[in-house]
Design a protein around this motif. Structure first.
Motif, mmCIF file in Angstrom:
data_model
loop_
_atom_site.group_PDB
_atom_site.id
_atom_site.type_symbol
_atom_site.label_atom_id
_atom_site.label_comp_id
_atom_site.label_asym_id
_atom_site.label_seq_id
_atom_site.Cartn_x
_atom_site.Cartn_y
_atom_site.Cartn_z
ATOM 1 N N PRO A 155 -8.244 -9.888 10.269
ATOM 2 C CA PRO A 155 -9.454 -9.872 11.087
ATOM 3 C C PRO A 155 -10.040 -8.480 11.307
ATOM 4 O O PRO A 155 -10.973 -8.332 12.094
ATOM 5 C CB PRO A 155 -8.960 -10.461 12.409
ATOM 6 C CG PRO A 155 -7.555 -9.940 12.513
ATOM 7 C CD PRO A 155 -7.017 -9.959 11.109
ATOM 8 N N VAL A 156 -9.501 -7.456 10.631
ATOM 9 C CA VAL A 156 -10.027 -6.100 10.785
ATOM 10 C C VAL A 156 -11.296 -5.969 9.948
ATOM 11 O O VAL A 156 -11.266 -6.174 8.738
ATOM 12 C CB VAL A 156 -8.988 -5.048 10.344
ATOM 13 C CG1 VAL A 156 -9.557 -3.640 10.493
ATOM 14 C CG2 VAL A 156 -7.697 -5.199 11.143
ATOM 15 N N THR A 157 -12.386 -5.623 10.591
ATOM 16 C CA THR A 157 -13.650 -5.494 9.855
ATOM 17 C C THR A 157 -13.883 -4.058 9.373
ATOM 18 O O THR A 157 -14.490 -3.853 8.324
ATOM 19 C CB THR A 157 -14.839 -5.936 10.725
ATOM 20 O OG1 THR A 157 -14.833 -5.192 11.953
ATOM 21 C CG2 THR A 157 -14.743 -7.421 11.045
ATOM 22 N N ASP A 158 -13.405 -3.076 10.130
ATOM 23 C CA ASP A 158 -13.591 -1.678 9.733
ATOM 24 C C ASP A 158 -12.357 -1.196 8.977
ATOM 25 O O ASP A 158 -11.521 -0.443 9.494
ATOM 26 C CB ASP A 158 -13.861 -0.804 10.953
ATOM 27 C CG ASP A 158 -15.231 -1.050 11.546
ATOM 28 O OD1 ASP A 158 -16.181 -1.298 10.769
ATOM 29 O OD2 ASP A 158 -15.367 -1.007 12.787
ATOM 30 N N CYS A 159 -12.253 -1.649 7.737
ATOM 31 C CA CYS A 159 -11.167 -1.246 6.856
ATOM 32 C C CYS A 159 -11.802 -0.768 5.557
ATOM 33 O O CYS A 159 -12.615 -1.487 4.963
ATOM 34 C CB CYS A 159 -10.213 -2.410 6.590
ATOM 35 S SG CYS A 159 -8.782 -1.969 5.570
ATOM 36 N N PHE A 160 -11.435 0.442 5.103
ATOM 37 C CA PHE A 160 -12.185 1.085 4.030
ATOM 38 C C PHE A 160 -11.283 1.605 2.909
ATOM 39 O O PHE A 160 -10.311 2.329 3.163
ATOM 40 C CB PHE A 160 -12.999 2.255 4.578
ATOM 41 C CG PHE A 160 -14.021 1.854 5.590
ATOM 42 C CD1 PHE A 160 -15.275 1.395 5.182
ATOM 43 C CD2 PHE A 160 -13.739 1.888 6.945
ATOM 44 C CE1 PHE A 160 -16.227 1.006 6.115
ATOM 45 C CE2 PHE A 160 -14.680 1.504 7.886
ATOM 46 C CZ PHE A 160 -15.928 1.052 7.471
ATOM 47 N N ALA A 161 -11.615 1.221 1.692
ATOM 48 C CA ALA A 161 -11.068 1.907 0.528
ATOM 49 C C ALA A 161 -11.689 3.300 0.478
ATOM 50 O O ALA A 161 -12.823 3.510 0.931
ATOM 51 C CB ALA A 161 -11.381 1.138 -0.748
ATOM 52 N N PHE A 173 -7.909 4.858 -3.199
ATOM 53 C CA PHE A 173 -6.958 4.114 -2.373
ATOM 54 C C PHE A 173 -7.625 2.814 -1.940
ATOM 55 O O PHE A 173 -8.700 2.846 -1.325
ATOM 56 C CB PHE A 173 -6.559 4.922 -1.138
ATOM 57 C CG PHE A 173 -5.797 6.181 -1.433
ATOM 58 C CD1 PHE A 173 -4.409 6.208 -1.373
ATOM 59 C CD2 PHE A 173 -6.469 7.355 -1.779
ATOM 60 C CE1 PHE A 173 -3.702 7.371 -1.643
ATOM 61 C CE2 PHE A 173 -5.773 8.528 -2.045
ATOM 62 C CZ PHE A 173 -4.390 8.534 -1.982
ATOM 63 N N SER A 174 -6.996 1.695 -2.218
ATOM 64 C CA SER A 174 -7.609 0.403 -1.898
ATOM 65 C C SER A 174 -7.647 0.121 -0.409
ATOM 66 O O SER A 174 -8.445 -0.694 0.050
ATOM 67 C CB SER A 174 -6.842 -0.729 -2.581
ATOM 68 O OG SER A 174 -5.592 -0.964 -1.943
ATOM 69 N N ALA A 175 -6.781 0.772 0.377
ATOM 70 C CA ALA A 175 -6.490 0.359 1.747
ATOM 71 C C ALA A 175 -5.893 -1.043 1.714
ATOM 72 O O ALA A 175 -5.512 -1.550 0.660
ATOM 73 C CB ALA A 175 -7.733 0.430 2.633
ATOM 74 N N GLU A 196 -2.722 -1.721 -2.807
ATOM 75 C CA GLU A 196 -1.685 -2.486 -2.115
ATOM 76 C C GLU A 196 -1.239 -3.667 -2.964
ATOM 77 O O GLU A 196 -1.990 -4.122 -3.846
ATOM 78 C CB GLU A 196 -2.200 -2.976 -0.771
ATOM 79 C CG GLU A 196 -3.229 -4.080 -0.825
ATOM 80 C CD GLU A 196 -2.927 -5.170 0.201
ATOM 81 O OE1 GLU A 196 -2.355 -6.217 -0.203
ATOM 82 O OE2 GLU A 196 -3.272 -4.997 1.386
ATOM 83 N N ALA A 197 -0.032 -4.169 -2.718
ATOM 84 C CA ALA A 197 0.496 -5.253 -3.549
ATOM 85 C C ALA A 197 1.504 -6.098 -2.783
ATOM 86 O O ALA A 197 2.292 -5.588 -1.985
ATOM 87 C CB ALA A 197 1.148 -4.685 -4.807
ATOM 88 N N VAL A 243 -1.130 2.455 -9.310
ATOM 89 C CA VAL A 243 0.020 2.705 -8.452
ATOM 90 C C VAL A 243 0.078 1.595 -7.413
ATOM 91 O O VAL A 243 -0.849 1.438 -6.605
ATOM 92 C CB VAL A 243 -0.090 4.075 -7.742
ATOM 93 C CG1 VAL A 243 1.084 4.269 -6.788
ATOM 94 C CG2 VAL A 243 -0.149 5.212 -8.764
ATOM 95 N N LEU A 244 1.125 0.796 -7.441
ATOM 96 C CA LEU A 244 1.318 -0.245 -6.421
ATOM 97 C C LEU A 244 1.919 0.396 -5.182
ATOM 98 O O LEU A 244 2.963 1.060 -5.243
ATOM 99 C CB LEU A 244 2.233 -1.352 -6.941
ATOM 100 C CG LEU A 244 1.759 -2.141 -8.162
ATOM 101 C CD1 LEU A 244 2.703 -3.313 -8.416
ATOM 102 C CD2 LEU A 244 0.325 -2.642 -7.988
ATOM 103 N N HIS A 245 1.272 0.171 -4.056
ATOM 104 C CA HIS A 245 1.615 0.852 -2.799
ATOM 105 C C HIS A 245 1.540 -0.189 -1.683
ATOM 106 O O HIS A 245 1.108 -1.314 -1.903
ATOM 107 C CB HIS A 245 0.592 1.972 -2.586
ATOM 108 C CG HIS A 245 1.006 3.021 -1.596
ATOM 109 N ND1 HIS A 245 2.305 3.317 -1.278
ATOM 110 C CD2 HIS A 245 0.248 3.881 -0.856
ATOM 111 C CE1 HIS A 245 2.337 4.302 -0.398
ATOM 112 N NE2 HIS A 245 1.095 4.655 -0.124
ATOM 113 N N HIS A 246 1.975 0.212 -0.450
ATOM 114 C CA HIS A 246 1.921 -0.720 0.681
ATOM 115 C C HIS A 246 2.555 -2.052 0.248
ATOM 116 O O HIS A 246 1.964 -3.125 0.335
ATOM 117 C CB HIS A 246 0.469 -0.923 1.126
ATOM 118 C CG HIS A 246 0.311 -1.647 2.434
ATOM 119 N ND1 HIS A 246 0.282 -3.023 2.510
ATOM 120 C CD2 HIS A 246 0.149 -1.192 3.695
ATOM 121 C CE1 HIS A 246 0.106 -3.393 3.782
ATOM 122 N NE2 HIS A 246 0.026 -2.287 4.513
#
Length: 289
Positions: A155-161, A173-175, A196-197, A243-246
């Protein structure tokens, strides 16, 4: 300073377990700049273990305000201050970042005031510049340009790559995000895509450990990307390295690098790195490839 990406904390989610990895944070050293992307628990120790002097803190970027990305922002800056930081640190984050920082300063008011008086330190409250950003250009300074793309992380709307462009390399970075096709255009021809993955086979075991199974699983499926989806974005973008992260889960003993690789290879055949705490990716190799 050599151009490099250091994956300081590699797991998705805020919980830590004995012997397990730390939540998300990254170090990007590019164009002579020291850039921290996200400040999950453990970022301060991760930076020092990577050989970074905390007095050299320069730019910090926060992708969104989930705790596994912002919990240690205040403690990082405060610890750098006690280590001798005397120059301005700029923090770029989504709306709400300034409230976080002001709340931290209020919580630490006694310590800050007494150290200024007793130890002669510069006032920490004057050393931090908070810049709240939205989608679009974020920073253009010298040869470094940073831009942001709003991604899909309900539900986070302010999320930015975030995309960092410099002659040495372009790093995206995908965030945190569900599969989001516009991210491929945003990452077009980048040298490195840090995405992220999540692995299907680990989700049920993960939610069983946390005790809020059904609701957590619903969130994970709606708000995060599977490894194969990260591979599809990388393929569409034509990046140099994925790069798979998070990683979700990052601390399941039944899941190995082979599982992550197999899931990603269904959609991505290029250079692949699976994150682990402290792992270094040299940028010069990517930009010259």
């Amino acid at each position: 300073m050599r151009a490099r990406l250091v994956l300081l904390g590699s797991k998705g989610g805020p919980a830590i377990r004995p012997g397990g990895p730390s939540p998300t944070s990254s170090l990007l050293e590019i164009g002579g700049r020291t850039v921290v992307v996200d400040c999950g628990l453990g970022v301060t120790r991760g930076l020092t273990d990577a050989g970074v002097s905390l007095k050299a803190l320069d730019l910090i970027f926060i992708t969104h305000l989930h705790s596994d990305h912002v919990l240690e922002l205040g403690p990082l800056i405060h610890t750098a201050w006690t280590a001798g930081l005397a120059t301005t640190v700029r923090v770029f984050g989504p709306p709400g970042t300034r409230d976080y920082w002001h709340g931290f300063l209020q919580a630490m008011k006694f310590d800050i005031v007494i150290r200024v008086i007793d130890e002669g330190r510069p006032d920490l409250r004057q050393l931090v510049d908070i810049v709240e950003f939205a989608e679009g250009p974020v920073l253009a300074e010298g040869d470094l340009a940073v831009s942001a793309l709003r991604v899909d992380h309900p539900p986070v709307t302010d999320c930015f790559a975030l995309r960092f462009d410099h002659a040495e390399a372009s790093v995206v970075f995908s965030a945190d995000t569900a599969y989001f096709a516009p991210l491929a255009d945003f990452a077009d021809r980048a040298d490195i895509l840090v995405h992220e993955a999540m692995l299907t086979e680990g989700v049920d075991r993960l939610v069983a450990r946390t005790g809020n199974g059904a609701r957590l699983k619903e969130h994970l499926l709606a708000s995060h990307s599977f490894a194969g989806e990260a591979g599809a974005i990388a393929t569409a973008a034509g990046v140099g390295r994925l790069v798979l992260h998070h990683l979700i889960p990052a601390d399941d003993p039944e899941i190995t690098h082979a599982h992550w690789t197999a899931a990603t290879r269904k959609s991505w055949t290029g250079a692949l790195t699976i994150a682990s705490d402290g792992l270094v990716v040299e940028l010069a190799d990517e930009s010259s490839a």
